[in-house]
Write a protein that holds these residues in place. Structure first.
Motif, PDB file in Angstrom:
ATOM      1  N   ASP A  59       0.862  -1.187   0.000  1.00 56.99           N
ATOM      2  CA  ASP A  59       0.000   0.000   0.000  1.00 56.99           C
ATOM      3  C   ASP A  59       0.893   1.230   0.000  1.00 56.99           C
ATOM      4  OD1 ASP A  59      -2.792  -0.999   0.181  1.00 56.99           O
ATOM      5  OD2 ASP A  59      -2.042  -1.917   2.017  1.00 56.99           O
ATOM      6  N   GLY A  60       1.142   1.743  -1.177  1.00 56.46           N
ATOM      7  CA  GLY A  60       2.012   2.900  -1.303  1.00 56.46           C
ATOM      8  C   GLY A  60       1.750   3.619  -2.603  1.00 56.46           C
ATOM      9  N   TYR A  61       2.495   4.680  -2.808  1.00 54.80           N
ATOM     10  CA  TYR A  61       2.329   5.443  -4.038  1.00 54.80           C
ATOM     11  C   TYR A  61       3.672   6.021  -4.448  1.00 54.80           C
ATOM     12  CZ  TYR A  61       2.271   9.489  -0.891  1.00 54.80           C
ATOM     13  OH  TYR A  61       2.599  10.419   0.065  1.00 54.80           O
ATOM     14  N   VAL A  62       3.752   6.394  -5.713  1.00 52.82           N
ATOM     15  CA  VAL A  62       4.948   7.006  -6.274  1.00 52.82           C
ATOM     16  C   VAL A  62       4.567   8.371  -6.836  1.00 52.82           C
ATOM     17  CG1 VAL A  62       6.712   6.829  -8.072  1.00 52.82           C
ATOM     18  CG2 VAL A  62       6.052   4.813  -6.776  1.00 52.82           C
ATOM     19  N   LYS A  63       5.379   9.366  -6.527  1.00 47.13           N
ATOM     20  CA  LYS A  63       5.136  10.728  -6.995  1.00 47.13           C
ATOM     21  C   LYS A  63       6.214  11.096  -8.002  1.00 47.13           C
ATOM     22  CE  LYS A  63       5.857  14.158  -4.141  1.00 47.13           C
ATOM     23  NZ  LYS A  63       5.668  15.143  -3.043  1.00 47.13           N
ATOM     24  N   LEU A  64       5.798  11.333  -9.248  1.00 47.38           N
ATOM     25  CA  LEU A  64       6.715  11.731 -10.312  1.00 47.38           C
ATOM     26  C   LEU A  64       6.511  13.212 -10.597  1.00 47.38           C
ATOM     27  CD1 LEU A  64       7.468   9.812 -13.599  1.00 47.38           C
ATOM     28  CD2 LEU A  64       7.031  12.261 -13.659  1.00 47.38           C
ATOM     29  N   SER A  65       7.598  13.978 -10.553  1.00 49.56           N
ATOM     30  CA  SER A  65       7.531  15.410 -10.851  1.00 49.56           C
ATOM     31  C   SER A  65       8.231  15.665 -12.172  1.00 49.56           C
ATOM     32  CB  SER A  65       8.203  16.219  -9.737  1.00 49.56           C
ATOM     33  OG  SER A  65       7.527  16.041  -8.512  1.00 49.56           O
ATOM     34  N   TYR A  66       7.505  16.345 -13.061  1.00 39.46           N
ATOM     35  CA  TYR A  66       8.040  16.667 -14.387  1.00 39.46           C
ATOM     36  C   TYR A  66       7.632  18.093 -14.733  1.00 39.46           C
ATOM     37  CZ  TYR A  66       8.390  16.962 -19.449  1.00 39.46           C
ATOM     38  OH  TYR A  66       8.687  17.378 -20.718  1.00 39.46           O
ATOM     39  N   ILE A  74      14.606  11.659  -6.077  1.00 37.58           N
ATOM     40  CA  ILE A  74      15.771  11.268  -6.879  1.00 37.58           C
ATOM     41  C   ILE A  74      15.541  11.675  -8.326  1.00 37.58           C
ATOM     42  CG2 ILE A  74      17.279   9.354  -7.523  1.00 37.58           C
ATOM     43  CD1 ILE A  74      16.089   7.821  -5.116  1.00 37.58           C
ATOM     44  N   SER A  75      16.569  12.232  -8.948  1.00 39.69           N
ATOM     45  CA  SER A  75      16.471  12.706 -10.328  1.00 39.69           C
ATOM     46  C   SER A  75      16.793  11.593 -11.316  1.00 39.69           C
ATOM     47  CB  SER A  75      17.415  13.884 -10.555  1.00 39.69           C
ATOM     48  OG  SER A  75      17.074  14.977  -9.733  1.00 39.69           O
ATOM     49  N   TYR A  76      16.056  11.583 -12.445  1.00 40.02           N
ATOM     50  CA  TYR A  76      16.268  10.606 -13.510  1.00 40.02           C
ATOM     51  C   TYR A  76      16.158  11.298 -14.861  1.00 40.02           C
ATOM     52  CZ  TYR A  76      15.391   7.063  -9.900  1.00 40.02           C
ATOM     53  OH  TYR A  76      15.449   6.298  -8.761  1.00 40.02           O
ATOM     54  N   THR A 123      14.060  15.410 -18.146  1.00 43.40           N
ATOM     55  CA  THR A 123      14.411  14.984 -16.793  1.00 43.40           C
ATOM     56  C   THR A 123      13.187  15.007 -15.891  1.00 43.40           C
ATOM     57  OG1 THR A 123      15.018  17.230 -16.118  1.00 43.40           O
ATOM     58  CG2 THR A 123      16.761  15.844 -17.039  1.00 43.40           C
ATOM     59  N   PHE A 124      13.202  14.148 -14.876  1.00 45.62           N
ATOM     60  CA  PHE A 124      12.109  14.070 -13.922  1.00 45.62           C
ATOM     61  C   PHE A 124      12.658  13.589 -12.585  1.00 45.62           C
ATOM     62  CE2 PHE A 124      12.455   9.899 -15.801  1.00 45.62           C
ATOM     63  CZ  PHE A 124      12.195   9.003 -14.774  1.00 45.62           C
ATOM     64  N   THR A 125      11.861  13.703 -11.548  1.00 48.26           N
ATOM     65  CA  THR A 125      12.249  13.185 -10.236  1.00 48.26           C
ATOM     66  C   THR A 125      11.191  12.213  -9.742  1.00 48.26           C
ATOM     67  OG1 THR A 125      11.158  14.987  -9.022  1.00 48.26           O
ATOM     68  CG2 THR A 125      13.475  15.295  -9.621  1.00 48.26           C
ATOM     69  N   ILE A 126      11.619  11.283  -8.910  1.00 49.49           N
ATOM     70  CA  ILE A 126      10.747  10.275  -8.316  1.00 49.49           C
ATOM     71  C   ILE A 126      10.882  10.327  -6.800  1.00 49.49           C
ATOM     72  CG2 ILE A 126      10.479   7.784  -7.910  1.00 49.49           C
ATOM     73  CD1 ILE A 126       9.168   8.424 -10.436  1.00 49.49           C
ATOM     74  N   THR A 148       2.948  17.327 -11.183  1.00 51.33           N
ATOM     75  CA  THR A 148       3.206  16.188 -10.300  1.00 51.33           C
ATOM     76  C   THR A 148       2.163  15.116 -10.570  1.00 51.33           C
ATOM     77  OG1 THR A 148       4.141  17.591  -8.572  1.00 51.33           O
ATOM     78  CG2 THR A 148       3.387  15.408  -7.917  1.00 51.33           C
ATOM     79  N   PHE A 149       2.625  13.906 -10.802  1.00 53.77           N
ATOM     80  CA  PHE A 149       1.748  12.769 -11.047  1.00 53.77           C
ATOM     81  C   PHE A 149       1.908  11.781  -9.902  1.00 53.77           C
ATOM     82  CE2 PHE A 149       3.516  14.392 -15.021  1.00 53.77           C
ATOM     83  CZ  PHE A 149       2.360  14.800 -15.670  1.00 53.77           C
ATOM     84  N   ILE A 150       0.798  11.344  -9.332  1.00 52.08           N
ATOM     85  CA  ILE A 150       0.830  10.388  -8.226  1.00 52.08           C
ATOM     86  C   ILE A 150       0.074   9.139  -8.647  1.00 52.08           C
ATOM     87  CG2 ILE A 150       0.190   9.955  -5.828  1.00 52.08           C
ATOM     88  CD1 ILE A 150       0.488  12.891  -5.264  1.00 52.08           C
ATOM     89  N   ASP A 151       0.723   7.993  -8.543  1.00 49.99           N
ATOM     90  CA  ASP A 151       0.079   6.725  -8.893  1.00 49.99           C
ATOM     91  C   ASP A 151       0.383   5.680  -7.831  1.00 49.99           C
ATOM     92  OD1 ASP A 151      -1.389   6.589 -11.577  1.00 49.99           O
ATOM     93  OD2 ASP A 151       0.382   7.763 -12.089  1.00 49.99           O
ATOM     94  N   THR A 152      -0.513   4.729  -7.710  1.00 49.22           N
ATOM     95  CA  THR A 152      -0.408   3.715  -6.674  1.00 49.22           C
ATOM     96  C   THR A 152       0.609   2.637  -7.041  1.00 49.22           C
ATOM     97  OG1 THR A 152      -2.272   2.513  -7.670  1.00 49.22           O
ATOM     98  CG2 THR A 152      -2.762   4.044  -5.872  1.00 49.22           C
TER      99      THR A 152
END
Length: 607
Positions: free
Chosen positions: A402-409, A452-454, A435-438, A413-417
């Motif tokens: 039960d968690g989520y990941v937040k991607l910033s571009y 973290i940047s990717y 580039t984006f961050t997670i 900001t996109f949040i998905d489970t």
């Protein structure tokens, strides 16, 4: 219509909300059809909602400054949750109705907030903006008085108040007052429910608002109060200057039913100058709206290969009743109420960092019943489809359930489970921003990763395994041949030299070892000129003078032969700040065996 860049940066409002941008009509106008004798009105309003279904919800609660609100209590039916430090909540398997779901948010210091939705398949995402319970003024029981806000909105009282149990209240009354302006881009997040209502005849309606007023009354002990039976108050609701030319002389009044999650018609207001003035007998949110008949419409956006497009901005414009909007979920779907019996203009957009022009436009409708449609978005050379996948584990290596990941571009900001430790985020990006961050959060165990940047590795970016370990300040992670990931958390040194004794140009030197696991890691990088960031290939000490690139072979049995690893240096902070590098590709070991590798370096700079 409003430009995308004016909408909130958190892309969490998925279900269509109505915004006023065009002309109004009176409720008794025949074109509104409010009292259509042929309309089939059920015995109870809830019959409109359909059967019970189970749906998943992921939401964010923010304040007026778009900052997350931690510790808000969220209720959907009999299910409850609490927002975390990011203001995020998750409720899976909530019982809602086919055409209606109601999400309530409560926290001390804020007025009651909520969101109503037409539930779609997949994860339903919502954003709720809570307004502070700021006292605008006070009155005293037994005496008449008026409280006026700085924008001119006001409430007048006759002095008779009761407590929640119906008993008479005597004493000072604090008045909390908020005017919600349709011209404010944040209004759809601030208003309760959605613009969906029961009219005085018991029929469902979609609303077109010219302004709302939120009023809450508190006693000297903080208790909730209301008007005594038989008492009334006069309210004044300002009309924005941009809407004055279309404001009718009289308009129906609607109050928000906090128990059920929709608006109910009760009375009307008259336009006096730039104010709608009306009389009410109790307090909640009050709304000045024009009603219209509506149906639920679900739109699925796909590309030309029939692949669903997630996180797309979809708008539907009625020539009479304005624009509705929303964002597609992971199935490419968004649902909401739209006017019936009208041809509608549908637009599909990318994000503000990619410009304001629609990717696709078409005319849909008219619709007379609840409908589902699919729109195909044509390929665009300036927009790139991306999929980011990875694994999210707890600090002890177990899959996060039960968690989520937040991607910033860009500004979004996109949040998905996360499902059984795996996540997948789909989005479109612009060709000039790669580039984006997670950041990931273990919602149950209250553990998070760093941001973290990717760099995108189009069309699929596999970021490997990330772990939620609050105590870990820096780490190196890599995976070879899809095997178990190796993590190193200790004995890490990271040094940057603009001119080193062994190499005249800028270099990075990163070394790490794990006392527990017996692992070592050494990375050497010969960098480009400032700002040093960018994509690098493999470096060879036997190569050309002045060559740039990275090498990680010393501890990993990695030869220079057929070495096709790509490195992305995405952050190079000052001393004490982070250096971020991600890498992936293929190589041969010294025995000539082929391997694949991907990894992340997230370390603090020491020099």
């Amino acid at each position: 219509m409003k430009r995308i860049k004016n909408f909130p940066n958190l892309i969490l409002i998925l279900l269509l909300s109505l915004i006023v941008v065009t002309a109004c009509q009176n409720d008794d106008d025949s074109s509104v059809n409010n009292n259509n004798p042929q309309e089939n009105i059920p015995d109870t309003f809830s019959e409109y909602f359909g059967n019970e279904i189970s749906r998943d919800f992921l939401g964010t609660v923010i304040d007026k400054n778009h900052n997350p609100i931690e510790g808000a209590t969220i209720t959907i039916g009999s299910e409850t949750a609490t927002t975390d430090s990011n203001g995020v909540f998750m409720i899976n398997g909530a019982t809602v109705k086919q055409r209606f779901g109601y999400i309530k948010a409560e926290k001390a210091g804020y007025i009651h907030a909520s969101r109503s939705v037409v539930p779609s398949n997949g994860t339903n995402k919502v954003t709720i903006m809570m307004l502070e319970a700021t006292v605008v003024g006070s009155v005293t029981s037994g005496s008449s008085g008026t409280v006026t806000a700085t924008d001119g909105s006001s409430v007048s009282f006759d002095g008779n108040f009761i407590k929640e149990d119906g008993s008479t209240y005597d004493g000072s009354v604090d008045v909390i007052l908020h005017h919600l302006d349709p011209a404010d881009d944040d209004m759809p997040m601030q208003m309760p429910g959605m613009l969906y209502a029961e009219n005085e005849n018991g029929a469902e309606r979609m609303l077109q608002t010219l302004g709302m007023l939120a009023v809450e009354l508190r006693g000297s002990g903080g208790e909730d109060l209301n008007l005594a039976e038989g008492s009334t108050s006069e309210i004044k609701v300002p009309v924005d200057a941009s809407l004055m030319s279309i404001a009718p002389n009289t308009i129906p009044l609607w109050y928000f039913d906090e128990a059920n999650g929709y608006w109910k018609e009760e009375g009307q207001a008259t336009l006096q100058g730039n104010m709608y003035v009306g009389t009410v007998s109790h307090f909640s949110f009050w709304n000045c709206d024009i009603p219209t008949e509506a149906i639920t419409l679900c739109v699925t956006a796909t590309n030309e290969d029939n692949v669903p497009l997630a996180n797309m901005y979809v708008s539907i414009t009625s020539a009479t009743f304005g624009t509705t909007y929303g964002h597609t979920n992971e199935n490419g779907e968004v649902c909401g109420y739209v006017p019936s019996n009208e041809s509608l203009e549908l637009n599909v957009y990318s994000y503000d960092v990619c410009g304001d022009n629609p990717l696709h436009t078409e005319t849909v409708g008219p619709f007379t019943v609840d409908s589902n449609i699919t729109v195909i978005v044509p390929d665009n050379p300036d927009i790139i489809e991306e999929t980011v996948v990875g694994t999210f584990n707890t600090c002890d290596g177990n899959a996060v359930t039960d968690g989520y990941v937040k991607l910033s571009y860009g500004y979004q900001t996109f949040i998905d489970t996360v499902t059984n430790g795996e996540f997948e985020i789909n989005l479109l990006r612009c060709s000039d921003n790669n580039t984006f961050t997670i950041e990931a959060s273990d919602y149950v165990n209250l553990q998070v990763t760093d941001s973290i940047s990717y760099t995108f590795a189009t069309p699929i970016t596999n970021i490997g395994t990330i772990s939620a370990c609050n105590a870990v300040t820096e780490f190196i992670e890599y995976t070879i041949d899809d095997g178990e990931s190796t993590f190193i958390f200790e004995n890490i040194s990271a040094n940057f030299y603009t001119d080193s004794p062994n190499y005249p140009d800028p270099t990075l030197d990163i070394f790490a070892s794990s006392n527990d696991q017996g692992n070592c890691y050494y990375m050497y990088g010969a960098l480009n000129d400032p700002d040093y960031l960018g994509t690098y290939d493999s470096y060879s000490f036997n190569g050309t003078v002045g060559d740039t690139g990275f090498i990680i072979g010393e501890c990993l049995n990695m030869s220079d032969e057929n070495n096709n690893i790509t490195y992305n240096l995405t952050a190079l902070g000052n001393v004490g700040e982070y250096i971020d590098i991600n890498f992936s590709g293929s190589y041969e070991d010294y025995q000539g065996n082929a391997h694949t590798i991907n990894g992340v370096v997230h370390v603090l700079r020491d020099n």
